[in-house]
Motif scaffolding. Structure first.
Motif, mmCIF file in Angstrom:
data_model
loop_
_atom_site.group_PDB
_atom_site.id
_atom_site.type_symbol
_atom_site.label_atom_id
_atom_site.label_comp_id
_atom_site.label_asym_id
_atom_site.label_seq_id
_atom_site.Cartn_x
_atom_site.Cartn_y
_atom_site.Cartn_z
ATOM 1 N N ASP A 26 0.818 -1.218 0.000
ATOM 2 C CA ASP A 26 0.000 0.000 0.000
ATOM 3 C C ASP A 26 0.850 1.264 0.000
ATOM 4 O OD1 ASP A 26 -2.316 -1.498 0.000
ATOM 5 O OD2 ASP A 26 -2.612 -1.390 2.170
ATOM 6 N N CYS A 27 1.953 1.228 0.720
ATOM 7 C CA CYS A 27 2.804 2.423 0.806
ATOM 8 C C CYS A 27 3.388 2.767 -0.563
ATOM 9 C CB CYS A 27 3.913 2.189 1.829
ATOM 10 S SG CYS A 27 4.958 3.642 2.097
ATOM 11 N N PHE A 28 3.946 1.766 -1.229
ATOM 12 C CA PHE A 28 4.492 1.967 -2.576
ATOM 13 C C PHE A 28 3.402 2.502 -3.505
ATOM 14 C CE2 PHE A 28 7.944 0.453 -5.491
ATOM 15 C CZ PHE A 28 7.332 0.765 -6.704
ATOM 16 N N TYR A 29 2.228 1.900 -3.436
ATOM 17 C CA TYR A 29 1.101 2.279 -4.294
ATOM 18 C C TYR A 29 0.721 3.744 -4.083
ATOM 19 C CZ TYR A 29 -3.311 1.342 -6.820
ATOM 20 O OH TYR A 29 -4.355 1.325 -7.729
ATOM 21 N N ASP A 30 0.688 4.182 -2.807
ATOM 22 C CA ASP A 30 0.321 5.559 -2.507
ATOM 23 C C ASP A 30 1.414 6.542 -2.900
ATOM 24 O OD1 ASP A 30 -2.078 4.656 -1.568
ATOM 25 O OD2 ASP A 30 -1.565 4.836 0.564
ATOM 26 N N ILE A 31 2.665 6.116 -2.809
ATOM 27 C CA ILE A 31 3.763 6.981 -3.253
ATOM 28 C C ILE A 31 3.620 7.303 -4.733
ATOM 29 C CG2 ILE A 31 6.248 7.000 -3.756
ATOM 30 C CD1 ILE A 31 6.689 5.650 -1.059
ATOM 31 N N MET A 32 3.161 6.339 -5.507
ATOM 32 C CA MET A 32 2.993 6.582 -6.940
ATOM 33 C C MET A 32 1.920 7.640 -7.201
ATOM 34 S SD MET A 32 3.495 2.917 -8.821
ATOM 35 C CE MET A 32 3.482 3.737 -10.404
ATOM 36 N N ASP A 33 0.922 7.738 -6.327
ATOM 37 C CA ASP A 33 -0.067 8.810 -6.460
ATOM 38 C C ASP A 33 0.580 10.166 -6.250
ATOM 39 O OD1 ASP A 33 -2.307 7.267 -7.049
ATOM 40 O OD2 ASP A 33 -2.766 6.901 -4.945
ATOM 41 N N VAL A 34 1.511 10.231 -5.343
ATOM 42 C CA VAL A 34 2.222 11.483 -5.069
ATOM 43 C C VAL A 34 3.080 11.873 -6.268
ATOM 44 C CG1 VAL A 34 3.994 12.552 -3.638
ATOM 45 C CG2 VAL A 34 2.216 11.150 -2.572
ATOM 46 N N PHE A 65 10.112 4.214 -1.260
ATOM 47 C CA PHE A 65 10.613 5.152 -2.259
ATOM 48 C C PHE A 65 11.943 4.670 -2.833
ATOM 49 C CE2 PHE A 65 12.915 8.918 -3.736
ATOM 50 C CZ PHE A 65 11.988 9.428 -4.633
ATOM 51 N N ALA A 66 12.787 4.128 -1.997
ATOM 52 C CA ALA A 66 14.077 3.603 -2.473
ATOM 53 C C ALA A 66 13.859 2.447 -3.450
ATOM 54 C CB ALA A 66 14.922 3.151 -1.293
ATOM 55 N N GLU A 67 12.888 1.602 -3.142
ATOM 56 C CA GLU A 67 12.580 0.483 -4.034
ATOM 57 C C GLU A 67 12.050 0.999 -5.368
ATOM 58 O OE1 GLU A 67 9.725 -3.506 -4.214
ATOM 59 O OE2 GLU A 67 9.770 -2.253 -2.408
ATOM 60 N N LEU A 68 11.186 2.004 -5.299
ATOM 61 C CA LEU A 68 10.643 2.594 -6.519
ATOM 62 C C LEU A 68 11.762 3.179 -7.382
ATOM 63 C CD1 LEU A 68 7.468 4.768 -6.824
ATOM 64 C CD2 LEU A 68 9.584 5.523 -7.879
ATOM 65 N N LYS A 70 14.869 2.408 -7.409
ATOM 66 C CA LYS A 70 15.691 1.331 -7.946
ATOM 67 C C LYS A 70 15.061 0.748 -9.212
ATOM 68 C CE LYS A 70 17.874 -3.020 -6.436
ATOM 69 N NZ LYS A 70 17.217 -4.000 -7.325
ATOM 70 N N LEU A 71 13.776 0.571 -9.194
ATOM 71 C CA LEU A 71 13.091 0.058 -10.378
ATOM 72 C C LEU A 71 13.177 1.044 -11.538
ATOM 73 C CD1 LEU A 71 9.889 -1.496 -8.746
ATOM 74 C CD2 LEU A 71 11.807 -2.729 -9.778
ATOM 75 N N VAL A 72 13.116 2.331 -11.230
ATOM 76 C CA VAL A 72 13.284 3.354 -12.264
ATOM 77 C C VAL A 72 14.679 3.245 -12.866
ATOM 78 C CG1 VAL A 72 13.397 5.828 -12.744
ATOM 79 C CG2 VAL A 72 11.591 4.930 -11.263
ATOM 80 N N ASP A 73 15.687 3.139 -12.009
ATOM 81 C CA ASP A 73 17.071 3.043 -12.483
ATOM 82 C C ASP A 73 17.301 1.784 -13.313
ATOM 83 O OD1 ASP A 73 17.685 5.417 -11.218
ATOM 84 O OD2 ASP A 73 18.470 4.455 -9.396
ATOM 85 N N GLU A 74 16.579 0.726 -12.999
ATOM 86 C CA GLU A 74 16.717 -0.545 -13.726
ATOM 87 C C GLU A 74 15.826 -0.595 -14.963
ATOM 88 O OE1 GLU A 74 15.786 -3.407 -10.741
ATOM 89 O OE2 GLU A 74 17.800 -3.372 -9.856
ATOM 90 N N GLU A 75 15.154 0.525 -15.260
ATOM 91 C CA GLU A 75 14.271 0.651 -16.421
ATOM 92 C C GLU A 75 13.144 -0.378 -16.395
ATOM 93 O OE1 GLU A 75 16.887 0.588 -19.822
ATOM 94 O OE2 GLU A 75 17.201 2.759 -19.674
ATOM 95 N N GLN A 76 12.560 -0.532 -15.205
ATOM 96 C CA GLN A 76 11.383 -1.377 -15.047
ATOM 97 C C GLN A 76 10.169 -0.575 -14.579
ATOM 98 O OE1 GLN A 76 11.794 -5.344 -13.290
ATOM 99 N NE2 GLN A 76 13.993 -4.960 -13.118
ATOM 100 N N LEU A 77 10.348 0.732 -14.459
ATOM 101 C CA LEU A 77 9.245 1.589 -14.043
ATOM 102 C C LEU A 77 9.484 2.995 -14.591
ATOM 103 C CD1 LEU A 77 6.669 1.265 -12.345
ATOM 104 C CD2 LEU A 77 7.939 2.128 -10.372
ATOM 105 N N TYR A 78 8.428 3.625 -15.053
ATOM 106 C CA TYR A 78 8.497 4.949 -15.673
ATOM 107 C C TYR A 78 9.499 4.971 -16.832
ATOM 108 C CZ TYR A 78 5.897 6.696 -11.608
ATOM 109 O OH TYR A 78 4.937 6.905 -10.643
ATOM 110 N N THR A 79 9.467 3.927 -17.641
ATOM 111 C CA THR A 79 10.407 3.849 -18.759
ATOM 112 C C THR A 79 9.947 4.707 -19.933
ATOM 113 O OG1 THR A 79 9.298 1.837 -19.520
ATOM 114 C CG2 THR A 79 11.266 1.567 -18.186
ATOM 115 N N ASP A 80 10.900 5.045 -20.777
ATOM 116 C CA ASP A 80 10.611 5.862 -21.959
ATOM 117 C C ASP A 80 9.993 5.011 -23.061
ATOM 118 O OD1 ASP A 80 11.663 8.137 -20.767
ATOM 119 O OD2 ASP A 80 13.696 7.710 -21.470
ATOM 120 N N ASP A 81 9.351 5.675 -23.976
ATOM 121 C CA ASP A 81 8.691 5.020 -25.090
ATOM 122 C C ASP A 81 9.701 4.773 -26.217
ATOM 123 O OD1 ASP A 81 7.126 4.117 -27.131
ATOM 124 O OD2 ASP A 81 5.883 5.918 -27.302
#
Length: 459
Positions: A26-34, A65-68, A70-81
């Motif tokens: 839930d915490c990760f999910y709510d951070i994405m709303d922010v 947030f750190a996990e989020l 990390k996923l961004v840095d690994e190009e598994q979240l918020y990736t470019d088109d």
């Protein structure tokens, strides 16, 4: 682009361009709303995260947030088109690799929702394909398939079993010509089952890689719409034959395929009825019809239909937990590999890779365009093939469809059905809105199912 939703007790986050799917707390999910729809790697989000510390501990927020990140840095979240560059250089040169052969423009049923006008395709005449036309179609696809080795032949109608002798003759011809030209033909047939018998079953099982059996669900549901010429329902006549042929194929390489309408919105019950009959391969599609028809699906049905998909998804998982699994076509999704990039962008290939051939030998982009002479592409009898129409379909992809730009499901449906788009919007690049809504819900359900299967080790 990301898409997040809650379903079946899970918080699910999809990263659209990488294809990654994440199950989060839930915490990760709510951070994405922010954060919102885009992640700025240079931004300091600490102030924006402060309100969440009234709901979660400081440690929880920091770790999530750190996990989020990390996923961004690994190009598994918020990736470019990265697909946009591929589409910008799109110069697809297709070869024909699949034929829908209209073996019969006639039918022994009079289904009330039939898009093909009970078999005559709105042309006011009924007829059967000759072996000569069928063989010409085989010659045409061999000539126009380039170096492609595998070729698909779909026997379609009307009702193909009304012309089964010609089906056999074309099949044998295709196999012989395939051997000469290094082509491997694979055959599928769609039938309402009325004429199925042991001889036909034996030939189909030996020669057809797949068979589609038309059944809408319970006797009440099926016989409301799928009636014989004499007005009587066909359920009692076909179900024993379908059970037999499914068993004879070891419950594989077939589909029991139905249609739901405004008159059976609770179609999950019909799917479960099919499963209870012993069918392991099921598919039920929403009817596509003008709103003037009493059975048509409209926006007012959207909430009910989406709830029904969720209900079916839960039942689908429950059956797997009980050791009584069945498959539902729209819930079968591959999160490990999936379709190639070209398929993700361009879809079914109608009009350039896949074409339909009428009993007279006329060529159309697909079975749903047959009868619309504006889309007649040529003839297998003359070898004529309209390159302008072919090019129109060839150039169509999800980046030529503005409505697809912000849709999270676009790489799963590849822009939807061109025929539906044209029939409702007069433009193959403007998707049929209601079908889009249904597809989005099906994708959400399918991904939730795959997540639960992986987490629980279900087959």
């Amino acid at each position: 682009m990301v898409h997040k939703y809650k379903l079946m007790g899970l918080n699910i986050v999809m990263d659209i361009y990488s294809g990654a799917v994440h199950i989060v707390d839930d915490c990760f999910y709510d951070i994405m709303d922010v954060i919102g729809g885009e992640f700025d790697k240079t931004a300091d989000y600490s102030e924006k995260l402060v309100p969440l510390k009234t709901k979660y501990s400081e440690k929880e927020v920091a770790e999530s947030f750190a996990e989020l990140k990390k996923l961004v840095d690994e190009e598994q979240l918020y990736t470019d088109d990265f697909y946009a560059d591929i589409a910008a250089k799109w110069n697809k040169k297709s070869v024909v690799k699949a034929l829908c052969l209209h073996i019969a423009h006639d039918c022994n049923l009079r289904c009330k929702y039939c898009f093909a006008s009970t078999g005559d395709y709105h042309q006011g005449r009924r007829g059967l394909m000759s072996a000569e036309v069928g063989k010409a179609a085989i010659d045409f696809v061999i000539k126009n398939s380039g170096t492609r080795r595998n070729i698909e032949i779909d026997y379609f109608g009307g009702e193909p079993l009304m012309n089964f002798g010609v089906v056999k003759e074309i099949t044998e011809y295709a196999k012989a010509e395939g051997a000469k030209h290094n082509k491997n033909f694979r055959f599928t047939i769609t039938t309402n089952g009325v004429l199925l018998n042991d001889e036909i079953k034996a030939y189909v099982n030996e020669n057809m890689s797949n068979i589609v059996l038309s059944l809408d669900g319970t006797k009440e549901t099926n016989d409301r719409m799928r009636v014989r010429v004499d007005g009587k329902g066909c359920y009692d006549q076909i179900v024993p034959k379908f059970i037999d042929i499914a068993e004879s194929r070891n419950q594989d390489n077939y589909y029991v395929r139905g249609t739901f309408t405004a008159e059976n919105l609770h179609f999950a019950d019909d799917v479960m009825h099919m499963a209870d009959l012993g069918f392991l391969q099921t598919s039920v599609e929403p009817v596509v019809a003008p709103e003037s028809e009493s059975y048509a699906l409209t926006e007012e049905h959207l909430e009910t239909v989406c709830a029904e998909y969720e209900k079916l998804a839960k039942l689908y998982i429950d059956r797997r937990r009980e050791g009584r699994p069945f498959n539902f076509f729209h819930f079968m999704i591959d999160l490990n590999q999936g379709p190639c990039v070209v398929k993700r962008l361009s879809g079914c290939g109608a009009g350039h890779e896949y074409i339909a051939v009428t009993p007279e030998g006329d060529i159309y982009p697909c079975h749903q365009f047959v009868g619309n002479t504006d889309f007649k592409m040529g003839s297998v009898m003359t070898g004529e093939f309209d390159e302008n129409i072919k090019s129109t379909f060839e150039k169509s992809n999800i980046y030529t469809k503005p409505d697809c730009s912000e849709c999270f499901a676009k790489f799963y449906c590849s822009g939807g059905c061109s025929a539906n788009a044209f029939n409702f919007n007069n433009d193959i690049n403007k998707p049929y809105k209601l079908a889009c809504e249904f597809e989005r819900k099906r994708v959400e359900c399918a991904i939730a199912i795959e997540a639960i299967k992986a987490m629980e080790g279900l087959q």
